[in-house]
Design an enzyme around this catalytic site. Structure first.
Site, PDB file in Angstrom:
ATOM      1  CB  SER A 185      13.590  -7.804  -1.622  1.00  0.00           C
ATOM      2  OG  SER A 185      14.800  -7.336  -2.207  1.00  0.00           O
ATOM      3  CG  LEU A 186      10.450  -4.018   1.564  1.00  0.00           C
ATOM      4  CD1 LEU A 186       9.441  -3.895   2.701  1.00  0.00           C
ATOM      5  CD2 LEU A 186      10.394  -2.794   0.674  1.00  0.00           C
TER       6      LEU A 186
ATOM      7  CD  GLU B 121       1.688  -3.271   5.337  1.00  0.00           C
ATOM      8  OE1 GLU B 121       2.104  -3.892   4.337  1.00  0.00           O
ATOM      9  OE2 GLU B 121       0.767  -2.444   5.282  1.00  0.00           O
TER      10      GLU B 121
ATOM     11  CE  LYS C 229       9.614  -9.045   4.965  1.00  0.00           C
ATOM     12  NZ  LYS C 229       9.760 -10.507   4.854  1.00  0.00           N
TER      13      LYS C 229
ATOM     14  NE  ARG D  14      10.682 -10.647  -4.371  1.00  0.00           N
ATOM     15  CZ  ARG D  14      11.991 -10.809  -4.478  1.00  0.00           C
ATOM     16  NH1 ARG D  14      12.502 -12.033  -4.415  1.00  0.00           N
ATOM     17  NH2 ARG D  14      12.800  -9.786  -4.638  1.00  0.00           N
TER      18      ARG D  14
ATOM     19  CD  GLU E 127       4.673 -13.228   1.988  1.00  0.00           C
ATOM     20  OE1 GLU E 127       5.729 -13.805   2.280  1.00  0.00           O
ATOM     21  OE2 GLU E 127       4.638 -12.298   1.162  1.00  0.00           O
TER      22      GLU E 127
ATOM     23  CE  LYS F 142       4.568  -2.169   2.708  1.00  0.00           C
ATOM     24  NZ  LYS F 142       3.410  -2.820   2.045  1.00  0.00           N
TER      25      LYS F 142
ATOM     26  CE  LYS G 260      12.939  -9.760   7.659  1.00  0.00           C
ATOM     27  NZ  LYS G 260      13.759 -10.852   7.156  1.00  0.00           N
TER      28      LYS G 260
END
Length: 275
Positions: free
Chosen positions: A7-8, A36, A38, A59, A94, A210, A234
């Site tokens: 996870s980030l 990009e 999410k 995951r 995803e 990234k 977010k």
């Protein structure tokens, strides 16, 4: 998972993005970034052997996931055979439910008197865990692949290169992204993605920044929880106006009265709010 699905670290301000850039530049000279959207869905890994679908899993905790191969085979966007017979690859993507498919599903559930899903993400997750794979085929799930976890017989030098290769092999990739060495352009693109949120045919819950070069990523390394080469921005909570159309007073078992405002339906953060 042979390659962990990590996870980030979440960030909530442009100041935190700038701090991330400063930390990267302490180690890397002139880093290049990929930005990009999410996608708000269910993270999965899919393995191919000799160009053919082999297996896929959720995951889970990042190290061990649930095998959902039969259900993934029902998703039209997931190729069963790649355009090249690569000995072995694992991609991460995803699985999501497009907004149009979600609206149609909720309407069907309401007509049948069934409990409706709260949002597209929950519906995608619930659908992918169905024991009856024919249900998955009916619900029109989709997929975006955003990461090459492993590839045998080829060497890729950057994330941008991997996205190009992933698309060449027949996978649907993130529909738009930005490659830049400017942190100001990074922030501009994060804003642009945020401005597009309401008009996209799928839900997003942020943007990902990234470091592009795989060599630079190795140099930067990771903390005990997150890689040091990426962050997830977010967006602030959505705010939308609506109209109170009625106030219903509910009576509890103990006689407690609870007023409930019935509002004109409004779509907010992936959910249709009615009360």
């Amino acid at each position: 998972h042979e390659v962990p699905l990590g996870s980030l670290q979440d960030v909530f301000s442009f100041e935190e993005i700038a701090d991330f850039d400063r930390r990267v530049r302490e180690t890397i000279e002139n880093p290049r970034y990929v930005v990009e959207p999410k996608i708000d869905g269910l993270s999965i890994a899919i393995e191919y052997r000799d160009g053919r679908f082999y297996r896929g899993a959720t995951r889970g905790d990042g190290l061990v996931g649930e095998d959902v191969s039969d259900n993934l085979r029902q998703i039209a966007d997931i190729p069963q055979t790649l355009t090249a017979s690569v000995p072995r690859i694992i991609v991460r993507g995803e699985v999501y439910m497009p907004r149009e498919s979600f609206a149609a599903l909720v309407q069907q559930q309401e007509e049948r008197g069934e409990k409706t899903f709260k949002n597209p993400r929950n519906s995608a997750a619930g659908t992918l865990r169905q024991k009856d794979s024919s249900v998955v085929a009916e619900r029109n799930l989709s997929l975006f692949v955003f990461n090459m976890q492993l590839i045998e017989g080829e060497e890729l030098l950057s994330h941008a290169d991997s996205l190009v290769r992933i698309k060449e092999l027949g996978f649907p990739v993130i529909p738009f992204y930005c490659v830049t060495e400017s942190i100001d352009e990074v922030m501009d693109f994060v804003r642009e993605i945020g401005n597009k949120r309401a008009d996209l045919p799928f839900d997003i819950d942020g943007s990902v920044v990234k470091v592009d070069s795989f060599t630079d990523r190795e140099t930067l390394g990771a903390t005990s929880k997150f890689p040091k080469w990426a962050v997830a921005y977010k967006y602030p909570p959505e705010i939308k106006p609506t109209v109170v159309e009625d106030i219903v007073v509910q009576v509890g078992r103990t006689g407690v009265l609870t007023p409930k405002a019935v509002v004109r339906p409004v779509r907010l953060a992936g959910t249709t709010v009615t009360n």
